[in-house]
Design an enzyme around this catalytic site. Structure first.
Site, PDB file in Angstrom:
ATOM      1  N   SER A 199      -3.970   2.399   6.458  1.00 59.19           N
ATOM      2  CA  SER A 199      -3.318   1.067   6.842  1.00 59.19           C
ATOM      3  C   SER A 199      -4.239   0.041   6.895  1.00 59.19           C
ATOM      4  O   SER A 199      -5.134  -0.240   6.039  1.00 59.19           O
ATOM      5  CB  SER A 199      -2.516   1.328   8.108  1.00 59.19           C
ATOM      6  N   HIS A 217       5.651   4.598   6.002  1.00 62.17           N
ATOM      7  CA  HIS A 217       4.276   4.292   6.313  1.00 62.17           C
ATOM      8  C   HIS A 217       3.517   5.546   7.019  1.00 62.17           C
ATOM      9  O   HIS A 217       2.170   5.343   7.340  1.00 62.17           O
ATOM     10  CB  HIS A 217       4.085   3.245   7.465  1.00 62.17           C
ATOM     11  N   ASP A 247       7.658   2.298   2.218  1.00 62.42           N
ATOM     12  CA  ASP A 247       6.790   1.676   3.348  1.00 62.42           C
ATOM     13  C   ASP A 247       7.226   0.426   3.565  1.00 62.42           C
ATOM     14  O   ASP A 247       6.955  -0.205   2.683  1.00 62.42           O
ATOM     15  CB  ASP A 247       5.298   1.953   2.836  1.00 62.42           C
TER      16      ASP A 247
END
Length: 206
Positions: free
Chosen positions: A104, A185, A154
């Site tokens: 991320s 995610h 996501d």
């Protein structure tokens, strides 16, 4: 160039083993990915820095003005600072291959560093990255081994943007592999298996 630019957990590699940089996601810290990093490559060293900016108490590596909108000036600052940090650790372990992975926000700072200085890493794993800018082509991207993972649903790092990054890296000479699942995610086991395989292919002294 200093190894003290970030608060970090650091473990030296065993002889001829890689040095692995691990970059946490938003709200994580230097502990978040250390256990995973330690399982990826036997005998590897680990450098896991903590992001130096905070968003409502959550550590990040660079600022953003809203969800999905980066503060590009701060990203430039963070990229140059991280490059100096990585260079310092590389210099302390000359001759060791250097790998990096991030999740991320950690994948995003790693992507920014890698796109500017692909020579810093032999192998890179970008787990749910989002590159919102148009990178400049770099000749040293050619032949670099990159893994990109993603979820098609996501909501944080939309799949079309990740797909565009995969295509861009391939078009500019990187050796790209990917692992894409149908979820969001979250990190799935298939991604971690792909990352371990990515880091263990033909591992040897640099």
């Amino acid at each position: 160039m200093s190894k003290d630019l970030y608060q970090a957990l650091v473990h030296a590699p065993q002889p001829a083993r890689p040095l692995v940089f691990a970059f946490h996601g938003t709200g994580g810290d230097e502990h978040q990915l250390v256990e995973l990093a330690g399982t990826l490559v036997a005998g590897a060293g680990i450098v896991s820095p903590r992001g130096d900016v905070f968003e409502m108490g959550a550590a990040r590596f660079f600022r953003r003005t809203a969800e999905g909108i980066y503060d590009m000036e701060d990203l430039a600052r963070a990229t140059d600072k991280m490059i100096a940090f990585i260079e310092a650790h590389r210099a302390s372990h000359s001759g060791h291959p250097v790998y990096g992975f991030g999740y991320s926000n950690g994948a995003n700072i790693l992507a920014a560093v890698f796109l500017k200085r692909p020579d810093l890493f032999e192998r890179v794993g970008l787990l749910h990255p989002m590159v919102t800018w148009e990178p400049d082509a770099h000749p040293k991207l050619v032949g670099r081994k990159v893994l990109v993972t993603a979820g098609r649903r996501d909501p944080i790092t939309p799949w079309p943007m990740t797909e565009r990054l995969i295509s861009w890296l391939s078009d500019h000479g990187a050796e790209v592999t990917s692992d894409v699942h149908e979820g969001g995610h979250e990190l799935r086991n298939s991604e971690l298996t792909a990352l371990a395989s990515h880091f263990n292919g033909d591992v040897g002294p640099g």
